[in-house]
Design a protein around this motif. Structure first.
Motif, PDB file in Angstrom:
ATOM      1  N   ARG A   1      26.309 -11.938 -29.861  1.00 38.10           N
ATOM      2  CA  ARG A   1      27.010 -12.718 -30.876  1.00 38.10           C
ATOM      3  C   ARG A   1      26.565 -12.244 -32.248  1.00 38.10           C
ATOM      4  O   ARG A   1      25.484 -11.680 -32.402  1.00 38.10           O
ATOM      5  CB  ARG A   1      26.697 -14.206 -30.696  1.00 38.10           C
TER       6      ARG A   1
ATOM      7  N   ARG B   1      30.521 -18.024 -39.781  1.00 38.95           N
ATOM      8  CA  ARG B   1      30.986 -18.272 -38.417  1.00 38.95           C
ATOM      9  C   ARG B   1      30.188 -17.411 -37.453  1.00 38.95           C
ATOM     10  O   ARG B   1      29.843 -16.277 -37.775  1.00 38.95           O
ATOM     11  CB  ARG B   1      32.473 -17.932 -38.270  1.00 38.95           C
TER      12      ARG B   1
ATOM     13  N   VAL C   1      30.469 -15.491 -34.001  1.00 39.64           N
ATOM     14  CA  VAL C   1      31.522 -14.978 -33.131  1.00 39.64           C
ATOM     15  C   VAL C   1      30.915 -14.030 -32.101  1.00 39.64           C
ATOM     16  O   VAL C   1      29.811 -13.517 -32.281  1.00 39.64           O
ATOM     17  CB  VAL C   1      32.620 -14.254 -33.937  1.00 39.64           C
ATOM     18  N   ASP C   2      31.667 -13.788 -31.036  1.00 39.80           N
ATOM     19  CA  ASP C   2      31.241 -12.800 -30.053  1.00 39.80           C
ATOM     20  C   ASP C   2      31.331 -11.417 -30.670  1.00 39.80           C
ATOM     21  O   ASP C   2      32.311 -11.096 -31.363  1.00 39.80           O
ATOM     22  CB  ASP C   2      32.131 -12.864 -28.808  1.00 39.80           C
TER      23      ASP C   2
ATOM     24  N   ASP D   1      31.891  -8.749 -29.173  1.00 37.89           N
ATOM     25  CA  ASP D   1      32.910  -7.955 -28.494  1.00 37.89           C
ATOM     26  C   ASP D   1      34.332  -8.296 -28.936  1.00 37.89           C
ATOM     27  O   ASP D   1      35.260  -7.575 -28.590  1.00 37.89           O
ATOM     28  CB  ASP D   1      32.811  -8.181 -26.983  1.00 37.89           C
ATOM     29  N   ASP D   2      34.511  -9.383 -29.676  1.00 39.26           N
ATOM     30  CA  ASP D   2      35.851  -9.809 -30.080  1.00 39.26           C
ATOM     31  C   ASP D   2      36.315  -8.980 -31.267  1.00 39.26           C
ATOM     32  O   ASP D   2      35.827  -9.158 -32.384  1.00 39.26           O
ATOM     33  CB  ASP D   2      35.826 -11.291 -30.442  1.00 39.26           C
ATOM     34  N   PRO D   3      37.259  -8.066 -31.061  1.00 35.29           N
ATOM     35  CA  PRO D   3      37.663  -7.186 -32.175  1.00 35.29           C
ATOM     36  C   PRO D   3      38.436  -7.910 -33.274  1.00 35.29           C
ATOM     37  O   PRO D   3      38.522  -7.420 -34.392  1.00 35.29           O
ATOM     38  CB  PRO D   3      38.546  -6.133 -31.484  1.00 35.29           C
ATOM     39  N   TYR D   4      39.005  -9.073 -32.973  1.00 34.41           N
ATOM     40  CA  TYR D   4      39.778  -9.796 -33.971  1.00 34.41           C
ATOM     41  C   TYR D   4      38.928 -10.733 -34.817  1.00 34.41           C
ATOM     42  O   TYR D   4      39.365 -11.202 -35.859  1.00 34.41           O
ATOM     43  CB  TYR D   4      40.892 -10.581 -33.295  1.00 34.41           C
ATOM     44  N   ALA D   5      37.718 -11.040 -34.382  1.00 34.73           N
ATOM     45  CA  ALA D   5      36.868 -11.979 -35.094  1.00 34.73           C
ATOM     46  C   ALA D   5      36.095 -11.314 -36.234  1.00 34.73           C
ATOM     47  O   ALA D   5      35.795 -11.947 -37.225  1.00 34.73           O
ATOM     48  CB  ALA D   5      35.892 -12.638 -34.143  1.00 34.73           C
TER      49      ALA D   5
END
Length: 131
Positions: A54, A119, A121-122, A124-128
């Motif tokens: 994260r 925030r 975020v993960d 691995d989340d490319p949109y975050a």
């Protein structure tokens, strides 16, 4: 590998760190005017339980009130929490096994310094994560 590091972190540091942030969050919520700081403390506690995989990003939608709140937080809690994270990471870096835990402890410095408008975020989340 992240899961193994998170479990080791949880056993040796994360649980007690999260308990401290939860207690601070409860106190802040009881004092009503400091509820935003309590919510931030709960968010940091969740991050302290499971930090590997994260990351923290700044919310571009955060307004002036989060900046004012961060200044207040910095004066009364943020600076001391950041110093505490840095000081507790030093013994972790001494042993080879503790180096990843020291890095995780240093990852907590930015959010403990200025938690409002951030925030978690993960990774691995490319949109975050804004690029």
């Amino acid at each position: 590998m992240r899961t193994i590091l998170n479990v080791i972190w949880l056993v040796f540091a994360g649980f007690w760190l999260a308990v401290g942030y939860v207690v601070a969050g409860i106190i802040c919520c009881i004092l009503i005017i400091t509820i935003p700081f309590g919510i931030a403390s709960f968010r940091i506690a969740a991050y302290a339980l499971w930090p590997f995989g994260r990351t923290v990003i700044r919310d571009p939608q955060a307004g002036i009130m989060s900046t004012v709140g961060n200044v207040i937080w910095f004066i009364f809690a943020g600076l001391w929490l950041a110093i505490g994270h840095v000081l507790t990471s030093i013994p972790l870096f001494v042993s080879i096994i503790g180096i990843p835990l020291g890095v995780a402890n240093l990852k907590m410095v930015p959010i403990s310094l200025l938690p409002l408008g951030a925030r978690i975020v993960d990774a691995d989340d490319p949109y975050a994560i804004p690029r």
